[in-house]
Design an enzyme around this catalytic site. Sequence first.
Site, PDB file in Angstrom:
ATOM      1  N   GLU A 165     -27.468  69.799 -15.733  1.00 44.09           N
ATOM      2  CA  GLU A 165     -26.983  68.441 -15.980  1.00 44.09           C
ATOM      3  C   GLU A 165     -25.526  68.290 -15.541  1.00 44.09           C
ATOM      4  O   GLU A 165     -25.128  67.229 -15.049  1.00 44.09           O
ATOM      5  CB  GLU A 165     -27.146  68.086 -17.462  1.00 44.09           C
ATOM      6  CG  GLU A 165     -28.606  67.913 -17.867  1.00 44.09           C
ATOM      7  CD  GLU A 165     -28.749  67.355 -19.274  1.00 44.09           C
ATOM      8  OE1 GLU A 165     -29.118  66.182 -19.414  1.00 44.09           O
ATOM      9  OE2 GLU A 165     -28.476  68.120 -20.232  1.00 44.09           O
TER      10      GLU A 165
ATOM     11  N   GLU B  68     -35.792  72.455 -20.987  1.00 47.36           N
ATOM     12  CA  GLU B  68     -35.708  71.914 -22.356  1.00 47.36           C
ATOM     13  C   GLU B  68     -37.063  71.675 -23.003  1.00 47.36           C
ATOM     14  O   GLU B  68     -37.226  71.837 -24.214  1.00 47.36           O
ATOM     15  CB  GLU B  68     -34.903  70.603 -22.341  1.00 47.36           C
ATOM     16  CG  GLU B  68     -33.409  70.774 -22.156  1.00 47.36           C
ATOM     17  CD  GLU B  68     -32.989  70.754 -20.698  1.00 47.36           C
ATOM     18  OE1 GLU B  68     -31.794  70.587 -20.426  1.00 47.36           O
ATOM     19  OE2 GLU B  68     -33.868  70.923 -19.821  1.00 47.36           O
TER      20      GLU B  68
END
Length: 257
Positions: free
Chosen positions: A115, A135
């Site tokens: 990210e 995730e």
Amino acid sequence: MPECSFIDYRLQNRGVVVLTLDNPPLNLTTLVTLDKLLSACHDIACDERVRAVVVTGSGSKAFCAGSDISEFVHVRDDVVSRKLARENMAFTALEQLPMPVIAALNGVALGGGAEIALACDIRIMDETARIGFPEVKLGIFPGSGGIFRLPRLVGPAKAYELLYTGEPIDAHEAHRIGLINRLAPAGQALSAAVALAESLASRPALALSLIRRTLADSHRVFAGPDLEEGIDAFFAKRAAVFTAGRNRTGAKRTAGD
């Protein structure tokens, strides 16, 4: 073993700042990392000397392998405000810096590390590295920008695949789908990124800043000293020397300079 600094940033040649995620060996993001990243972005944004930024990881094993899961026990009662909100603020601050930002992916980039890479403008990746969003395997999803930044780069279909499976991909596949811009030979991601940053740093800072802000105030570029310098250099058949900062300040060249 020297103590980690979590975030280290230094102004180098030609106005290039190298910002290092310094929590080896995996450079995991912690609450301290996020606070220091936010503070570093504020300092960099206010420094008129900075013309380009390179973000990399300490060592050679990882750019950033994600969040330090050991901290979750301390924030689980309010993970949104205590963790995710701080991540979003820090990564957004990186994304909103008023100069080009290049990620030098010198090793694995996973989860929050991926990210961070997405918040940069350009990504240069070591050909031996991997990147991914695991995730979902923890029952969560990329909550700090990845969920909307990723589709912009690779399209919705490929983004769904990466997010649903949580499987990392190698550098060559990341390059093929447009997730990264360039491949670098093993161990040379940082040097390649710095070379590109130095090249971009020679460009007019105001124009680069406006490009990064999607030209919201593009009219300003037509009323500054860089425009005058560019036109003068063109007709004089010489190399342009852009000296104005992002606020249009800078010495105007005179005849004989």
